[in-house]
Design an enzyme around this catalytic site. Structure first.
Site, short mmCIF file in Angstrom:
data_model
loop_
_atom_site.label_atom_id
_atom_site.label_comp_id
_atom_site.label_asym_id
_atom_site.label_seq_id
_atom_site.Cartn_x
_atom_site.Cartn_y
_atom_site.Cartn_z
N ILE A 51 0.86 -1.19 0.00
CA ILE A 51 0.00 0.00 0.00
C ILE A 51 0.89 1.24 0.00
O ILE A 51 1.66 1.45 0.95
CB ILE A 51 -0.93 0.01 1.22
CG1 ILE A 51 -1.82 -1.23 1.23
CG2 ILE A 51 -1.79 1.28 1.23
CD1 ILE A 51 -2.63 -1.44 2.50
N GLU A 63 4.27 -7.79 2.77
CA GLU A 63 4.65 -8.77 3.80
C GLU A 63 4.25 -8.27 5.19
O GLU A 63 3.77 -9.03 6.03
CB GLU A 63 6.17 -9.00 3.78
CG GLU A 63 6.70 -9.55 2.47
CD GLU A 63 7.16 -8.46 1.51
OE1 GLU A 63 6.44 -7.44 1.36
OE2 GLU A 63 8.23 -8.63 0.92
N CYS A 99 12.02 -6.83 1.43
CA CYS A 99 13.01 -5.77 1.64
C CYS A 99 13.67 -5.94 3.02
O CYS A 99 13.25 -6.76 3.84
CB CYS A 99 12.35 -4.40 1.53
SG CYS A 99 11.39 -3.93 2.97
ZN LIG Z 1 9.28 -4.78 2.79
#
Ligand SMILES: [Zn+2]
Length: 141
Positions: A51, A63, A99
């Site tokens: 989002i 995630e 990430c």
């Molecule tokens: Zn992430």
């Protein structure tokens, strides 16, 4: 204490992550859609898309949306995560991995040997254990 996960479960999580990318990602800035499907030990599966918010700072990855949905619904033991990502409107090319921020947050709440399935199509994935993605992360262990 290696986490065992069946081929059928992997396939199901892949399909749900791919679907979540198309249906749940809200990415007006980058157009880069990510989908995630997180399997709880109780059998519930939490799906999410990333989002994006104007100004970028409050944006959040798929995630972490999936993880926070689970935690807020009382699920705090996890078995596996599937993730996929790429520009919306294009076929997926490559295996999107979480990430750095997500790797640390996942390490806090999930087992270090939890499988992370990075998929680009059902049955087409790279599988890592969480600790491979973030060695020496801060965990609850
Ligand atoms: Zn992430």
């Amino acid at each position: 204490m290696e986490q065992i996960i069946s081929k059928e479960t992997i396939l199901q999580l892949e399909q749900l992550a791919l679907q979540a990318r198309l249906q749940k990602a809200r990415v007006p800035i980058s157009g880069y859609g990510v989908g995630a499907a997180l399997l709880g030990q109780d059998g519930r599966i939490f799906t999410a898309g990333n989002i994006e918010c104007y100004g970028q700072t409050p944006s959040i990855c798929a995630e972490r949306v999936a993880l926070f949905k689970a935690l807020s619904e009382g699920c705090d033991q996890f078995t596996a995560l599937a993730v996929c990502g790429g520009p919306l409107g294009e076929p997926l090319r490559g295996y999107c991995t979480p990430c750095g921020t997500c790797r640390q947050v996942l390490t806090q709440f999930c087992p270090s040997d939890m499988p992370v399935i990075c998929t680009q199509a059902p049955g087409d994935h790279k599988l890592y254990h969480l600790c491979e993605l973030l060695p020496f992360g801060w965990s609850r262990d």
